[in-house]
Design a protein around this motif. Sequence first.
Motif, PDB file in Angstrom:
ATOM      1  N   HIS A 179       0.860  -1.182   0.000  1.00 39.38           N
ATOM      2  CA  HIS A 179       0.000   0.000   0.000  1.00 39.38           C
ATOM      3  C   HIS A 179       0.905   1.243   0.000  1.00 39.38           C
ATOM      4  N   TYR A 180       0.684   2.116  -0.974  1.00 36.89           N
ATOM      5  CA  TYR A 180       1.467   3.348  -1.101  1.00 36.89           C
ATOM      6  C   TYR A 180       0.586   4.525  -0.674  1.00 36.89           C
ATOM      7  N   TRP A 181       1.037   5.248   0.337  1.00 39.56           N
ATOM      8  CA  TRP A 181       0.291   6.375   0.889  1.00 39.56           C
ATOM      9  C   TRP A 181       1.020   7.675   0.541  1.00 39.56           C
ATOM     10  N   HIS A 182       0.396   8.522  -0.244  1.00 38.25           N
ATOM     11  CA  HIS A 182       0.989   9.811  -0.609  1.00 38.25           C
ATOM     12  C   HIS A 182       0.454  10.866   0.357  1.00 38.25           C
ATOM     13  N   VAL A 183       1.222  11.120   1.409  1.00 42.24           N
ATOM     14  CA  VAL A 183       0.716  11.909   2.534  1.00 42.24           C
ATOM     15  C   VAL A 183       0.651  13.401   2.229  1.00 42.24           C
ATOM     16  N   HIS A 184       1.349  13.852   1.178  1.00 41.86           N
ATOM     17  CA  HIS A 184       1.294  15.265   0.773  1.00 41.86           C
ATOM     18  C   HIS A 184       0.739  15.435  -0.635  1.00 41.86           C
ATOM     19  N   GLY A 185      -0.082  14.488  -1.070  1.00 36.81           N
ATOM     20  CA  GLY A 185      -0.713  14.599  -2.374  1.00 36.81           C
ATOM     21  C   GLY A 185       0.068  13.885  -3.458  1.00 36.81           C
ATOM     22  N   ASP A 186      -0.503  13.861  -4.675  1.00 33.41           N
ATOM     23  CA  ASP A 186       0.163  13.170  -5.775  1.00 33.41           C
ATOM     24  C   ASP A 186      -0.101  13.871  -7.099  1.00 33.41           C
ATOM     25  N   CYS A 187       0.723  13.538  -8.079  1.00 34.05           N
ATOM     26  CA  CYS A 187       0.713  14.220  -9.373  1.00 34.05           C
ATOM     27  C   CYS A 187      -0.544  13.952 -10.196  1.00 34.05           C
ATOM     28  N   LEU A 188      -1.214  12.847  -9.936  1.00 33.29           N
ATOM     29  CA  LEU A 188      -2.438  12.564 -10.691  1.00 33.29           C
ATOM     30  C   LEU A 188      -3.594  13.444 -10.231  1.00 33.29           C
ATOM     31  N   ASN A 189      -3.425  14.060  -9.079  1.00 39.68           N
ATOM     32  CA  ASN A 189      -4.438  14.961  -8.517  1.00 39.68           C
ATOM     33  C   ASN A 189      -3.740  16.252  -8.101  1.00 39.68           C
ATOM     34  N   PRO A 190      -3.437  17.125  -9.058  1.00 40.23           N
ATOM     35  CA  PRO A 190      -2.593  18.290  -8.778  1.00 40.23           C
ATOM     36  C   PRO A 190      -3.058  19.165  -7.624  1.00 40.23           C
ATOM     37  N   LEU A 191      -4.381  19.300  -7.436  1.00 38.05           N
ATOM     38  CA  LEU A 191      -4.861  20.147  -6.342  1.00 38.05           C
ATOM     39  C   LEU A 191      -4.528  19.569  -4.966  1.00 38.05           C
ATOM     40  N   SER A 192      -4.158  18.304  -4.930  1.00 38.75           N
ATOM     41  CA  SER A 192      -3.795  17.678  -3.649  1.00 38.75           C
ATOM     42  C   SER A 192      -2.355  17.943  -3.258  1.00 38.75           C
ATOM     43  N   ILE A 193      -1.546  18.462  -4.172  1.00 42.10           N
ATOM     44  CA  ILE A 193      -0.121  18.669  -3.898  1.00 42.10           C
ATOM     45  C   ILE A 193       0.036  19.714  -2.793  1.00 42.10           C
ATOM     46  N   ASN A 194       0.635  19.288  -1.691  1.00 40.13           N
ATOM     47  CA  ASN A 194       0.744  20.124  -0.485  1.00 40.13           C
ATOM     48  C   ASN A 194       2.036  20.930  -0.548  1.00 40.13           C
ATOM     49  N   LEU A 195       1.902  22.234  -0.753  1.00 41.45           N
ATOM     50  CA  LEU A 195       3.065  23.098  -0.896  1.00 41.45           C
ATOM     51  C   LEU A 195       3.017  24.326   0.009  1.00 41.45           C
ATOM     52  N   GLY A 196       1.892  25.004   0.051  1.00 38.56           N
ATOM     53  CA  GLY A 196       1.811  26.283   0.734  1.00 38.56           C
ATOM     54  C   GLY A 196       1.377  26.197   2.182  1.00 38.56           C
ATOM     55  N   PHE A 197       1.528  27.313   2.876  1.00 39.89           N
ATOM     56  CA  PHE A 197       1.181  27.406   4.295  1.00 39.89           C
ATOM     57  C   PHE A 197      -0.299  27.124   4.521  1.00 39.89           C
ATOM     58  N   GLU A 198      -1.140  27.617   3.622  1.00 36.41           N
ATOM     59  CA  GLU A 198      -2.583  27.386   3.734  1.00 36.41           C
ATOM     60  C   GLU A 198      -2.907  25.898   3.622  1.00 36.41           C
TER      61      GLU A 198
END
Length: 291
Positions: free
Chosen positions: A134-153
């Motif tokens: 099981h692969y868990w992408h805890v800060h989002g993944d490229c197939l779902n760009p809005l899930s990519i965790n980058l900013g303070f918000e």
Amino acid sequence: MKNPTLLIGNDINNISKGQSWRDLLTDIVGFCLPDGCIQLDERKPFPLLYEEIFLTAIRRQHIREAELKAYIAEKTLKIEQNEIHAAIRELSPAHIMTTNYEFTLEGTLPSRNDSLVLERAFSIFRKYTIGNTHYWHVHGDCLNPLSINLGFEHYGGQLQQMRNYVVSGTTYTSRQAPKLSLVQRIQQHLSVNNDSWLDLFFTKDIHIFGLSLDFVETDLWWLLTYRARQKFQKNTIPVRNALYYYIPTEFVQGAKFKLEMLAANDVKVIDIAAPDKRTYYEEVLKQIRRL
């Protein structure tokens, strides 16, 4: 260790040829602000630097965040896997958690999302299953760009969702999603089914490597702190699993302040001497096999 549980960061990608994280930052600035009005400075915490880039761009270029994250997803998908990714898969891990957005650890693009809840922005349940891992992408993944965790918000929203899941309970409309918090379920001796990667931090031994764990990772530091408080202060649930953090010996002295904080939070630090990055990760995997 048979079928270990791992938490892996971006440093394993640095063995691969191609774009570095610094290159990506430069590209992001160039994409948003062609006149280069933002100065990259190591003293700026990245989540706030991202906000500076985006907020400046939205005022000057009228860029939408969805465009920016789609661009970042496209760039990170080009990261190539290397022999360490393959060696990790050969361990046959039961679970791999990663802060990375791309799928080099999987070795292929997943054909489906196996999450209990299909999340648009946050990543409490974000899971892909390939084979027996099981692969868990805890800060989002490229197939779902809005899930990519980058900013303070985004970090703030992610932490809010994490705390709800672990401490106070969730409000997901899905009937499958547990409504009681993780702590309540453990207290009441209800089953914990690894619905979320957060379950693993209280039930599985976890090996952490390739992850700098900078203090800007507020979500992960909160989780470590909350787990330690449960074990040593509150004692409301049993915490019997072990957390291991691997670091090259050459970095120990410079990271002493952080390693002291990890030790205070019940994380066992293991330093490994190696002549280069590839050999270091080979030694990490050997150590995990022996435990």
